[in-house]
Design an enzyme around this catalytic site. Structure first.
Site, PDB file in Angstrom:
ATOM      1  N   LYS A  22      42.539  45.910  44.770  1.00 13.26           N
ATOM      2  CA  LYS A  22      42.396  46.600  43.483  1.00 13.26           C
ATOM      3  C   LYS A  22      41.214  46.050  42.692  1.00 13.26           C
ATOM      4  CE  LYS A  22      44.727  45.123  39.872  1.00 13.26           C
ATOM      5  NZ  LYS A  22      44.151  44.843  38.559  1.00 13.26           N
ATOM      6  N   ASN A  23      41.129  44.735  42.606  1.00 16.70           N
ATOM      7  CA  ASN A  23      40.082  44.170  41.748  1.00 16.70           C
ATOM      8  C   ASN A  23      38.684  44.386  42.315  1.00 16.70           C
ATOM      9  OD1 ASN A  23      41.960  43.444  39.892  1.00 16.70           O
ATOM     10  ND2 ASN A  23      42.037  41.270  40.462  1.00 16.70           N
ATOM     11  N   CYS A 117      46.574  43.760  30.974  1.00 16.46           N
ATOM     12  CA  CYS A 117      47.777  42.937  30.888  1.00 16.46           C
ATOM     13  C   CYS A 117      47.685  41.931  29.755  1.00 16.46           C
ATOM     14  CB  CYS A 117      47.959  42.174  32.189  1.00 16.46           C
ATOM     15  SG  CYS A 117      48.806  43.122  33.435  1.00 16.46           S
ATOM     16  N   ARG A 122      41.761  36.811  26.202  1.00 21.91           N
ATOM     17  CA  ARG A 122      40.837  37.088  27.300  1.00 21.91           C
ATOM     18  C   ARG A 122      39.473  37.402  26.704  1.00 21.91           C
ATOM     19  NH1 ARG A 122      44.191  40.172  31.986  1.00 21.91           N
ATOM     20  NH2 ARG A 122      42.351  39.649  33.182  1.00 21.91           N
ATOM     21  N   ASP A 305      46.783  34.968  39.753  1.00 20.37           N
ATOM     22  CA  ASP A 305      47.527  36.208  39.982  1.00 20.37           C
ATOM     23  C   ASP A 305      48.697  36.026  40.957  1.00 20.37           C
ATOM     24  OD1 ASP A 305      45.871  37.453  38.226  1.00 20.37           O
ATOM     25  OD2 ASP A 305      44.830  38.702  39.684  1.00 20.37           O
ATOM     26  N   ARG A 397      50.311  49.571  38.230  1.00 21.58           N
ATOM     27  CA  ARG A 397      48.877  49.412  37.962  1.00 21.58           C
ATOM     28  C   ARG A 397      48.166  48.811  39.174  1.00 21.58           C
ATOM     29  NH1 ARG A 397      47.518  45.508  33.609  1.00 21.58           N
ATOM     30  NH2 ARG A 397      45.640  45.778  34.795  1.00 21.58           N
TER      31      ARG A 397
END
Ligand code: UD1
Length: 431
Positions: A22-23, A117, A122, A305, A397
């Site tokens: 995903k990233n 999230c 951040r 993660d 997600r």
């Protein structure tokens, strides 16, 4: 609101196929805007984050053809606007990759400040510092980041903090800036390397991705490409943890074992058998696990993660384990939910002190964010009796067909959309 209903206690067994990262996909999809030529991207995970990013890209004139569920063909030759609407961008943090991509190609970008999230502060100062070092003027206006430049010029940029997002964003912009850019203290995550490989496949000149010094010679133009995204390290790690936690025996397929080494090493240390193959890993676990200490670090360290999944696993290990979160400052919110399942975990600042319990017990819990949501699902798979995990839109997600993949390994899990469906599912699950 969608939920998972889960009856725990079944060891996971069998094989599971891991999707594209995903990233990496978020960065690569954004970077595809940097050429007027068609770009075909394979192995795109069909998850909410990639869908929202593609919708946002379509809203500025990018044509996206879905060749099949995981392959898209993108045509960015008619970008109408460099302004991304808040509607999409509030939903995904990686929205800000459009800044690096649009700024590099069009020397202009206006993108709402990111959502995503809620796992702590951040900051994006390193992104902005990088854009400014390349000669862009960057302002925050009405909740958006507005970046403009007459010309971008390469520069020597020292990141004050190792940041995946800032490294990716600056790498994109610098690949079309005049002259040389050096990014020092760069992030080394596999998806940073994947993006560099993708940009190079479009004609960029990037060297050193995967080390902490990335050297970029800017090019005037990028061309089309056909590129396949790497497998998802975190999805793979999540299934590895689920296999270990349920005392199962699972082959996790379509992975790059090298990317999983720090997860593999921890699982072996606490007593799991992990076998590595060319593009698969097998996790087998049939005894109570030992305690350990884990600290999250930038790659190749233990990924933040994977922190919630690891904490859930250690929650039923022997003795006392310590998990320290060093990347984000508010990533233990899920521990309250886990306590409702009988976990004995004390959080002090960025450290969780875990006293292993024999088992979890099923409860109604809510996913507070993407990875913690997945971790709570693992806890429910281990727990006695039924659990209901609410707010699974977070989980969706980043995990494609999570429930179906788990069910394929023998888990008693169903996805329900209403209370009525939940009642029906109960009957199905206890059958
Ligand atoms: C990316 C990943 C996310 C992962 C994280 C760390 C994507 C889409 N998301 O997020 O899943 O958890 O890497 O591996 O790839 N920081 C600053 N200033 C900045 C940027 C970051 O201080 O300008 C700080 C952050 O607050 C955080 C740390 O640096 O404490 C790491 O953040 P970063 O690596 O940038 O994470 P993301 O790119 O947001």
């Amino acid at each position: 609101m969608e939920k998972y209903a889960i009856v725990g206690g079944t060891p996971l067994t069998g094989q599971v196929e891991i999707g594209g990262a995903k990233n990496a996909a978020l960065a690569i999809l954004a970077a595809a805007v940097m050429t007027d030529d068609p770009v075909t991207i394979e192995n795109v995970p069909d998850v909410r984050d990639t869908r929202v990013l593609m919708q946002a890209m379509e809203s500025i004139g990018i044509k996206i053809e879905h060749i099949d569920r995981h392959t898209v063909k993108m045509d960015s030759s008619k970008v109408s606007d460099c302004v991304i609407d808040d509607e999409y961008m509030k939903k995904i943090r990686a929205s800000y990759y459009m800044i690096g991509a649009l700024l590099g190609k069009y020397k202009r970008a206006e993108v709402p400040l990111p959502g995503g999230c809620n796992i702590g502060i951040r900051a994006i100062d390193q992104h902005l510092k990088g854009f400014r070092a390349l000669g862009a003027e960057v302002r925050i206006e009405h909740g958006s980041i507005v970046a403009t430049a007459t010309d971008l010029r390469g520069n020597h940029i020292f990141m004050d903090k190792v940041s995946v997002g800032a490294t990716i964003n600056v790498m994109m912009a610098a690949s079309m800036a005049a002259g040389k850019t050096i990014i020092e203290n760069a992030a080394k995550e596999p998806h940073v390397v994947d993006l560099a490989n993708f940009l190079n496949s479009m004609g960029a000149n990037i060297k050193g991705a995967g080390t902490d010094v990335i050297r970029i010679k800017g090019v005037e133009k990028l061309h089309g490409s056909n590129y396949a995204i790497i497998p998802d390290q975190i999805e793979a790690g999540t299934f590895m943890m689920a296999a270990a936690a349920t005392k199962g025996d699972v082959v996790v397929k379509n992975v790059i074992p090298k990317h999983l080494e720090c997860i593999t090493a921890k699982l072996q240390e606490i007593g799991c058998l992990v076998e590595e193959y060319d593009d698969a890993v097998r996790i087998k676990c049939d005894k109570t696990l030992a305690n350990t200490q884990v600290k999250t670090l930038p790659y190749p360290g233990f990924p933040t993660d994977m922190q919630p999944q690891m904490t859930v696993l250690l929650g039923t290990a022997q003795g006392t384990s310590i998990v320290t979160e060093s990347i984000f400052d508010n990533r233990f919110k899920y521990v309250d939910e886990l306590a409702r399942m009988g976990a004995n975990i004390k959080v002090e600042g960025n450290t969780a002190i875990i006293s292993g319990v024999d088992k979890y017990s099923g409860a109604s819990i809510t996913a507070p964010d993407l990875r913690a949501g997945a971790a709570l699902v693992i806890a429910a798979l281990v727990a006695d009796g039924e659990s209901v995990v609410d707010d699974i839109t977070y989980i969706e997600r980043g995990y494609e067909d999570f429930d179906q993949k788990l069910a394929g390994l023998g888990a008693n899990i169903v996805r329900v959309a209403s209370e009525r469906e939940l009642k029906m599912s109960r009957l199905k699950l206890v059958e």
